[in-house]
Scaffold this motif. Sequence first.
Motif, PDB file in Angstrom:
ATOM      1  N   TRP A   1      -5.119   1.255  -2.648  1.00 46.38           N
ATOM      2  CA  TRP A   1      -4.725   0.098  -2.312  1.00 46.38           C
ATOM      3  C   TRP A   1      -4.136  -0.460  -3.840  1.00 46.38           C
ATOM      4  O   TRP A   1      -4.468  -0.175  -4.867  1.00 46.38           O
ATOM      5  CB  TRP A   1      -5.786  -1.065  -2.166  1.00 46.38           C
TER       6      TRP A   1
ATOM      7  N   MET B   1       0.741  -1.190   0.038  1.00 47.63           N
ATOM      8  CA  MET B   1       0.049  -0.007  -0.009  1.00 47.63           C
ATOM      9  C   MET B   1       0.963   1.277   0.167  1.00 47.63           C
ATOM     10  O   MET B   1       0.545   2.310  -0.807  1.00 47.63           O
ATOM     11  CB  MET B   1      -1.033  -0.045   1.134  1.00 47.63           C
TER      12      MET B   1
ATOM     13  N   ASN C   1       2.018   1.692  -3.418  1.00 49.38           N
ATOM     14  CA  ASN C   1       1.196   2.092  -4.444  1.00 49.38           C
ATOM     15  C   ASN C   1       1.025   3.832  -4.221  1.00 49.38           C
ATOM     16  O   ASN C   1       0.596   4.420  -5.127  1.00 49.38           O
ATOM     17  CB  ASN C   1       0.003   1.484  -4.303  1.00 49.38           C
ATOM     18  N   SER C   2       1.004   4.114  -2.966  1.00 46.85           N
ATOM     19  CA  SER C   2       0.881   5.569  -2.733  1.00 46.85           C
ATOM     20  C   SER C   2       1.900   6.567  -2.888  1.00 46.85           C
ATOM     21  O   SER C   2       1.674   7.699  -2.912  1.00 46.85           O
ATOM     22  CB  SER C   2       0.555   5.890  -1.267  1.00 46.85           C
TER      23      SER C   2
END
Length: 326
Positions: free
Chosen positions: A326, A35, A38-39
């Motif tokens: 996500w 996560m 991905n951010s």
Amino acid sequence: MADLFYELSLLSNFHFLRPWWFLLIVPLYLILRKMHSNSDHLSIWKKSMSNEMLSVLTISGSQSKLFSPVKLTYLMCILVILVLVGPSWSQQKSPFTQDKSALVIALDVSDSMEQSDVQPSRLIRAKQKIIDLLALRGDSLTGLIAFAGSAHVVMPITNDSEMISHFLDVLDKSIIPQQGKMPQHIIPLVENLLKPTGVPGSVVLITDGVSEESGDAFDHYFSERPHQLIVWGIGDVSKAEQEEIGSKLIPLQIAQLENLGGNNYSHLVLMEHDKADVERVNRYLKNTPVIIDDKATPWYDSGYPLVFVLSFFYLFWFRKGWTLQW
């Protein structure tokens, strides 16, 4: 030092009811790491640009905030694991059994307890402290002994605290046939009162001093019995620390009481002007150093209160723009 022993006794019982849930840390770590990657919108550019170039061409966003959805998710995952593993350090009391652990209160009514360094006198203040302790204990089993140069059972083991209070009012040195201060004489009486219960009990010795001979007798008895001893010193601590030449006051013998209460089976509590000392004595009585291994008695799951904390943090997901990628 006594408080330290109390905390250590609680830590000795600390364990997790469902420790296998700690295995959840591995998948949670992998998910949170994914996560986080991905951010990071600059992860593609980091492969082709230097960090110096990216710092010039970009503006810091909400990732640097102290309170963000990502950081709150980390905290919530930790709380979820703590709830699942079930931390515990105390057992529940069975509703089908009666607490047979008894308390014997031994009250010093010798001449020195008539001194007025604490108003109106040490003896009267000691009686007030006993009444406060009985109020906290309710209908628990309690016995009362009065001593000076000799010791005598005032009230055998009973759960009637009101009856003990009535007998307590009339106690003074005039009812003891032999004057002096010999607390070791209570030991045979304590044995006769606690032995029929068949379980470890407690003795609260309320006095302003003991002799070396008394200390040896108490050490010998309590080192061979499972009972605990609580020494409750009655007197003005500040005056006990002063050396007044020619003063008629017999100070509170803190050093002697510390030696008597400095063993693993005993605690020392000094009188205070509020009820803090009463609550401390009651805390020792509720948590005796004797550990009974009863597998049929369930343990408290102390992780459940964290569910309310999790529910509070979950409310932040109703905020506009509070999302995770996500």
